[in-house]
Design a protein around this motif. Structure first.
Motif, PDB file in Angstrom:
ATOM      1  N   TYR A 240       1.335  -0.780  -0.317  1.00 45.16           N
ATOM      2  CA  TYR A 240      -0.054  -0.354   0.097  1.00 45.16           C
ATOM      3  C   TYR A 240       0.844   1.356  -0.282  1.00 45.16           C
ATOM      4  O   TYR A 240       0.508   1.729  -0.625  1.00 45.16           O
ATOM      5  N   ASN A 241       2.454   0.798   0.668  1.00 41.47           N
ATOM      6  CA  ASN A 241       2.677   2.233   0.851  1.00 41.47           C
ATOM      7  C   ASN A 241       3.224   2.790  -0.215  1.00 41.47           C
ATOM      8  O   ASN A 241       3.725   3.251  -1.302  1.00 41.47           O
ATOM      9  N   THR A 242       3.975   1.863  -1.157  1.00 41.60           N
ATOM     10  CA  THR A 242       4.365   2.258  -2.343  1.00 41.60           C
ATOM     11  C   THR A 242       3.593   2.755  -3.435  1.00 41.60           C
ATOM     12  O   THR A 242       4.015   3.841  -4.332  1.00 41.60           O
ATOM     13  N   ILE A 243       2.006   2.068  -3.571  1.00 42.65           N
ATOM     14  CA  ILE A 243       1.248   2.656  -4.234  1.00 42.65           C
ATOM     15  C   ILE A 243       0.661   3.851  -4.058  1.00 42.65           C
ATOM     16  O   ILE A 243       0.936   4.921  -5.315  1.00 42.65           O
ATOM     17  N   ASN A 244       0.943   4.136  -2.544  1.00 44.33           N
ATOM     18  CA  ASN A 244      -0.064   5.325  -2.470  1.00 44.33           C
ATOM     19  C   ASN A 244       1.721   6.635  -2.203  1.00 44.33           C
ATOM     20  O   ASN A 244       1.372   8.094  -2.700  1.00 44.33           O
ATOM     21  N   SER A 245       2.946   6.130  -2.662  1.00 40.32           N
ATOM     22  CA  SER A 245       4.044   6.440  -3.308  1.00 40.32           C
ATOM     23  C   SER A 245       3.842   6.951  -4.486  1.00 40.32           C
ATOM     24  O   SER A 245       4.474   8.486  -4.827  1.00 40.32           O
ATOM     25  N   VAL A 246       3.925   6.354  -5.385  1.00 34.74           N
ATOM     26  CA  VAL A 246       3.916   6.585  -6.609  1.00 34.74           C
ATOM     27  C   VAL A 246       3.160   8.094  -6.980  1.00 34.74           C
ATOM     28  O   VAL A 246       3.192   8.831  -7.709  1.00 34.74           O
ATOM     29  N   PHE A 247       1.211   7.831  -6.265  1.00 31.95           N
ATOM     30  CA  PHE A 247       0.646   8.495  -6.775  1.00 31.95           C
ATOM     31  C   PHE A 247       0.500   9.765  -6.122  1.00 31.95           C
ATOM     32  O   PHE A 247       0.608  11.586  -6.451  1.00 31.95           O
ATOM     33  N   LYS A 248       1.720   9.886  -4.731  1.00 33.35           N
ATOM     34  CA  LYS A 248       1.438  11.604  -4.094  1.00 33.35           C
ATOM     35  C   LYS A 248       2.389  11.990  -4.411  1.00 33.35           C
ATOM     36  O   LYS A 248       3.299  13.137  -4.730  1.00 33.35           O
ATOM     37  N   GLY A 249       3.867  11.427  -5.299  1.00 28.32           N
ATOM     38  CA  GLY A 249       5.063  12.280  -6.027  1.00 28.32           C
ATOM     39  C   GLY A 249       6.043  12.154  -4.945  1.00 28.32           C
ATOM     40  O   GLY A 249       7.533  12.546  -5.210  1.00 28.32           O
ATOM     41  N   ARG A 250       6.895  10.819  -4.007  1.00 28.54           N
ATOM     42  CA  ARG A 250       7.354  10.839  -3.338  1.00 28.54           C
ATOM     43  C   ARG A 250       7.134   9.442  -1.559  1.00 28.54           C
ATOM     44  O   ARG A 250       5.538   8.882  -2.278  1.00 28.54           O
ATOM     45  N   ILE A 251       8.036   9.742  -1.383  1.00 29.73           N
ATOM     46  CA  ILE A 251       7.620   8.600  -0.459  1.00 29.73           C
ATOM     47  C   ILE A 251       7.156   8.403   0.645  1.00 29.73           C
ATOM     48  O   ILE A 251       7.198   9.823   1.277  1.00 29.73           O
ATOM     49  N   SER A 442       5.459  -2.249  -9.529  1.00 35.72           N
ATOM     50  CA  SER A 442       3.903  -2.223  -8.491  1.00 35.72           C
ATOM     51  C   SER A 442       2.363  -1.602  -9.417  1.00 35.72           C
ATOM     52  O   SER A 442       1.566  -1.969  -8.876  1.00 35.72           O
ATOM     53  N   LEU A 443       2.455  -0.936 -10.802  1.00 33.15           N
ATOM     54  CA  LEU A 443       1.787  -0.355 -11.065  1.00 33.15           C
ATOM     55  C   LEU A 443       1.154  -1.660 -11.655  1.00 33.15           C
ATOM     56  O   LEU A 443      -0.104  -1.986 -11.983  1.00 33.15           O
ATOM     57  N   LEU A 444       2.227  -2.199 -12.407  1.00 32.99           N
ATOM     58  CA  LEU A 444       2.060  -2.978 -13.573  1.00 32.99           C
ATOM     59  C   LEU A 444       0.619  -3.926 -12.438  1.00 32.99           C
ATOM     60  O   LEU A 444      -0.271  -5.268 -13.133  1.00 32.99           O
ATOM     61  N   ALA A 445       1.107  -4.483 -11.550  1.00 32.80           N
ATOM     62  CA  ALA A 445       0.242  -5.785 -10.135  1.00 32.80           C
ATOM     63  C   ALA A 445      -0.643  -4.977 -10.221  1.00 32.80           C
ATOM     64  O   ALA A 445      -1.729  -5.697 -10.217  1.00 32.80           O
ATOM     65  N   LEU A 446      -1.083  -3.673  -9.526  1.00 33.61           N
ATOM     66  CA  LEU A 446      -2.454  -3.264  -8.793  1.00 33.61           C
ATOM     67  C   LEU A 446      -3.242  -2.762 -10.558  1.00 33.61           C
ATOM     68  O   LEU A 446      -4.425  -2.706 -10.011  1.00 33.61           O
ATOM     69  N   ARG A 447      -2.868  -2.623 -11.742  1.00 37.15           N
ATOM     70  CA  ARG A 447      -3.487  -2.627 -12.884  1.00 37.15           C
ATOM     71  C   ARG A 447      -4.113  -3.584 -12.693  1.00 37.15           C
ATOM     72  O   ARG A 447      -5.200  -3.680 -12.836  1.00 37.15           O
ATOM     73  N   GLN A 448      -3.500  -5.087 -12.855  1.00 42.45           N
ATOM     74  CA  GLN A 448      -4.089  -6.798 -13.059  1.00 42.45           C
ATOM     75  C   GLN A 448      -5.033  -6.167 -11.980  1.00 42.45           C
ATOM     76  O   GLN A 448      -6.173  -7.715 -12.350  1.00 42.45           O
ATOM     77  N   LEU A 449      -4.524  -6.491 -11.116  1.00 45.50           N
ATOM     78  CA  LEU A 449      -5.853  -6.639  -9.615  1.00 45.50           C
ATOM     79  C   LEU A 449      -6.957  -6.087  -9.893  1.00 45.50           C
ATOM     80  O   LEU A 449      -8.177  -6.655 -10.097  1.00 45.50           O
ATOM     81  N   LEU A 450      -6.475  -4.355 -10.466  1.00 42.64           N
ATOM     82  CA  LEU A 450      -7.987  -3.848 -10.622  1.00 42.64           C
ATOM     83  C   LEU A 450      -8.691  -4.896 -12.150  1.00 42.64           C
ATOM     84  O   LEU A 450      -9.993  -4.631 -12.506  1.00 42.64           O
TER      85      LEU A 450
END
Length: 489
Positions: A240-251, A442-450
Motif C-alpha cells: 500500500y505504501n508503495t502504491i501511495n508513494s507513486v501517486f503522491k510523488g514522494r515516498i 508495482s503499477l503493473l500488479a495493481l492494474r492487473q488486480l483492478l
C-alpha cells in the motif's frame, strides 16, 4: 555485449560483466580456450591451448555450486619459473548457490603465476590457488583435483579458503578464457513474461489506466475493495505504501511498517489512494492482520471480511474467539462498497520455500471460501530484490530472472493459481526517492488486480440480468418468486 567462443562455456554474462569491472580497462570479449570436461584435465593440453594467449581468466565450478578462480594479464607458459603480474587477482563469483562477488588482489606481484610443465593454472607461491597437478580423471561426475587453495600472495579479504571453495578441490568443471578488448554482442535474454518497454511513457500509461478506473455504477459502487492477506512480514502494508508513494510523488508511509514477531498491522484498514490534486482513486487496498498458524484471522473472519461484515478499523484478536454477529459493530447488512471484489495473497519471494505447511494449509482453506463466493484471487510476490541479485541491481530484470520465474512457479503450485495471477513486486523500503522501475512493477500488479475486480463485477452484472429475466418470466407465468440480493451469500 556477447561472448565469442569456439566451444560452449558455462560462464554467465553477469559474471563476465563482474570480471570486466574488476579488470577495469574497458569492455572485454571472453573466448573459451580450455574446458576440462571436453579437453581433459592434464597440464600438457592446458599449456597447448592456453600458453602465450595473453590475459586469461581461469574459472572453477564445484559440487557445492560455488564459482571461483583467477585472472592474469601475463602469458601462461611452461618455462618452470614464476611470472610477475601486478594486475593479477583471484576472485569468487558464487558461494554455495548464492552470487558472492569478492576480488582478492595480488600482494606479492613477483609470484602472481607459475609456468610449469606438470601444473595446470597455478596462482601464488604457497600456493594461493593450485588448480591441478599432473593428469586428473573424472570420477563420479567430478574431478578430484590434485590442488589446493591457501591465501598468501593474494589478499584474502578476511575470508578463509574454505569460504571460497567449500574446503575441497573437487570440481565439476574448469574453464580458461582468453580476455581481449572489445564489445560483446549480448544475445537478449528472452523474458518469461512480456511487457512493453519500461520507460517514462509506459509509467504514464499505467498511471492513466489506474486513475481512470471506475467500477460499474449499476450497483452503486463508488470504489472496489481489494483484500490483502498474507503471512506476517510479507509486505502487505508496504505494498500500500508503495502504491501511495507513486501517486503522491514522494515516498510515503501511511501504513506503519516495522519488524515484529506478530506483525504491526492489527486492524482491518481499507486504505484510500489520493493523487496529488487530492482526488481519491476508485479502489481501496484493505490491510489486515498477518496470517499465523495458530493466531490471527481464521475462516470465520475471512468469510466475514469478504461479505463486508467486518467494520472498518476493527482490531482482530491475536487468538480465538473470532468476531461473531453478536459483537458490537458487526455489519449485518453491508453495503456493496463494503464487500471485497478481489483477494490478493501477499508472499515473500525470498522465503517462499520456507512457509510452514500448516500455514499453507490455512491459506488454502481461505482460498476455498473465496472460491465459493466466486471472488477472483491473485498473489503478490514481494521482496524480489532479496531473492535475486540481478533484480536487486535492476528491477526491470524481474521478468528475465530465472529465480523469480521459479518462485512464480512455486507459488502457482502452492495456491493452485494460474501463473499470470502471480504478480512480482518490489516495495519501496530502502529508497528515499521514487524509482521509475519500482513504480512500473508495482503499477503493473495493481492494474492487473483492478482488471480482475472489473471482470468479477461484469460477471455479477450478467448474473443480475439473468435473475431479472428469470423473475420477469415467472411473473408472466403467474408465479411469484421472492427476489434476493444476488451479491449476498
Amino acid at each position: 555485449m556477447q561472448i565469442t567462443r569456439t566451444m560452449a562455456g558455462q560462464l554467465p554474462e553477469k559474471y563476465m560483466d563482474q570480471l570486466e569491472s574488476w579488470i577495469g580497462t574497458g569492455p572485454k570479449i571472453f573466448t573459451l580456450l580450455y574446458k576440462i570436461t571436453k579437453d581433459g584435465c592434464n597440464p600438457a593440453t592446458f599449456h597447448q591451448k592456453c600458453a602465450n594467449q595473453g590475459p586469461t581468466v581461469t574459472v572453477l565450478y564445484n559440487q557445492q555450486d560455488s564459482v571461483y578462480g583467477g585472472y592474469v594479464s601475463a602469458h601462461w607458459n611452461s618455462g618452470g619459473a614464476w611470472v610477475q603480474d601486478a594486475n593479477a587477482f583471484l576472485f569468487q563469483l558464487k558461494y554455495s548457490g548464492t552470487d558472492t562477488f569478492t576480488k582478492f588482489p595480488i600482494r606479492e606481484t613477483t609470484y602472481a603465476l607459475y609456468g610449469g610443465k606438470t601444473y595446470g593454472p597455478l596462482f601464488g607461491m604457497g600456493h594461493d590457488l593450485l588448480t591441478f597437478l599432473n593428469t586428473v580423471n573424472s570420477s563420479g561426475g567430478y574431478f578430484a583435483l590434485k590442488g589446493q587453495m591457501k591465501f598468501g600472495c593474494y589478499n584474502n579479504q578476511d575470508l578463509s579458503a574454505d569460504q571460497v571453495n567449500n574446503g575441497n578441490m573437487n570440481v565439476t568443471e574448469l574453464e580458461v578464457y582468453r580476455v581481449t578488448d572489445g564489445q560483446r554482442n549480448r544475445t537478449p535474454t528472452q523474458p518469461w513474461r512480456k511487457t512493453p518497454e519500461w520507460n517514462e511513457k509506459f509509467l504514464e500509461k499505467l498511471t492513466e489506466d489506474i486513475v481512470s478506473f471506475k467500477p460499474s455504477c449499476e450497483f452503486g459502487l463508488s470504489d472496489v475493495r481489494i483484500l490483502m492477506l498474507g503471512p506476517v512480514g510479507a509486505g502487505k502494508s508496504s505494498f500500500y505504501n508503495t502504491i501511495n508513494s507513486v501517486f503522491k510523488g514522494r515516498i510515503s508511509q501511511r501504513a506503519p511498517c516495522r519488524i515484529a514477531t506478530h506483525g504491526i498491522t492489527l486492524a482491518y484498514t481499507p486504505y484510500e489512494v489520493n493523487v496529488r490534486s487530492g482526488a481519491t482513486l476508485n479502489f481501496r487496498l484493505c490491510d489486515t492482520r498477518g496470517l499465523e498458524v495458530t493466531q490471527g484471522i481464521d475462516n470465520f473472519d475471512c468469510s466475514y471480511l469478504l461479505n463486508g461484515n467486518i467494520p472498518d478499523y476493527y482490531e482482530f484478536n491475536p487468538a480465538p474467539p473470532p468476531i461473531i454477529p453478536d459483537n458490537p459493530g458487526f455489519v449485518h447488512q453491508p453495503r456493496v462498497t463494503e464487500k471485497i471484489y478481489c483477494v490478493v495473497f501477499v508472499i515473500d519471494t525470498a522465503t517462499v520455500g520456507d512457509i510452514p505447511p500448516k500455514l499453507v494449509k490455512k491459506i488454502n482453506s481461505f482460498q476455498r471460501i473465496v472460491n465459493r463466493k466466486g471472488i477472483p484471487q491473485a498473489a503478490l510476490l514481494t521482496k524480489v530484490d532479496l531473492a535475486c541479485q540481478d533484480v536487486a541491481g535492476k528491477t526491470s530484470n524481474v521478468f528475465t530472472s530465472k529465480k523469480i520465474e521459479a518462485a512464480v512457479d512455486k507459488v502457482s503450485g502452492l495456491l493452485g493459481l494460474p501463473r499470470n495471477n502471480i504478480l512480482p513486486v518490489k516495495n519501496y523500503e530502502n529508497e528515499m526517492q521514487l524509482d521509475d522501475n519500482i513504480s512500473i512493477l508495482s503499477l503493473l500488479a495493481l492494474r492487473q488486480l483492478l482488471h480482475f475486480a472489473e471482470d468479477y463485477i461484469e460477471n455479477l452484472q450478467v448474473k443480475m440480468k439473468a435473475l431479472k429475466l428469470s423473475s420477469q418470466r415467472l411473473a408472466k407465468s403467474g408465479l411469484s418468486e421472492k427476489s434476493s440480493d444476488f451479491i449476498k451469500e
